[in-house]
Design an enzyme around this catalytic site. Sequence first.
Site, mmCIF file in Angstrom:
data_model
loop_
_atom_site.group_PDB
_atom_site.id
_atom_site.type_symbol
_atom_site.label_atom_id
_atom_site.label_comp_id
_atom_site.label_asym_id
_atom_site.label_seq_id
_atom_site.Cartn_x
_atom_site.Cartn_y
_atom_site.Cartn_z
ATOM 1 N N CYS A 30 0.890 -1.099 -0.119
ATOM 2 C CA CYS A 30 -0.066 0.020 -0.130
ATOM 3 C C CYS A 30 0.933 1.348 0.045
ATOM 4 O O CYS A 30 1.617 1.530 0.922
ATOM 5 C CB CYS A 30 -0.951 0.123 1.149
ATOM 6 S SG CYS A 30 -1.568 1.367 1.797
ATOM 7 N N CYS A 33 0.341 3.711 2.957
ATOM 8 C CA CYS A 33 1.017 3.041 4.144
ATOM 9 C C CYS A 33 2.545 3.235 4.383
ATOM 10 O O CYS A 33 2.962 3.450 5.282
ATOM 11 C CB CYS A 33 0.354 1.316 4.087
ATOM 12 S SG CYS A 33 -1.240 1.092 4.041
#
Length: 102
Positions: A30, A33
């Site tokens: 991600c 992230c």
Amino acid sequence: MYKTIELVEEFKKNEYLEGKSIVAFRAVWCGPCQMIGPELEKLAEENSDVNVFDLDVDKFIDLAREMNVSHIPSLFYYRDGKLVSQSVGYLPVEEILNNLNK
């Protein structure tokens, strides 16, 4: 303290609800992230009174479901055992601290 958690048992043994704590659900695949990771590390380095727990959502699927994580990164902010706020998506360290201090 910044701690990357690898096992559910390890996480459940920690007193993550004492004082000020942030529980972050992220994933290696991600992009946002990966962007928030350094922000969390910086926050932990500069604020010794805040515990930051970093959990890989792929390793903690059941816990993520239990906490109703539907998007990542998801951050849960605790103060003295009470959930005070939560956020989704990338945030700079200043906004993360604002959410913790609401």
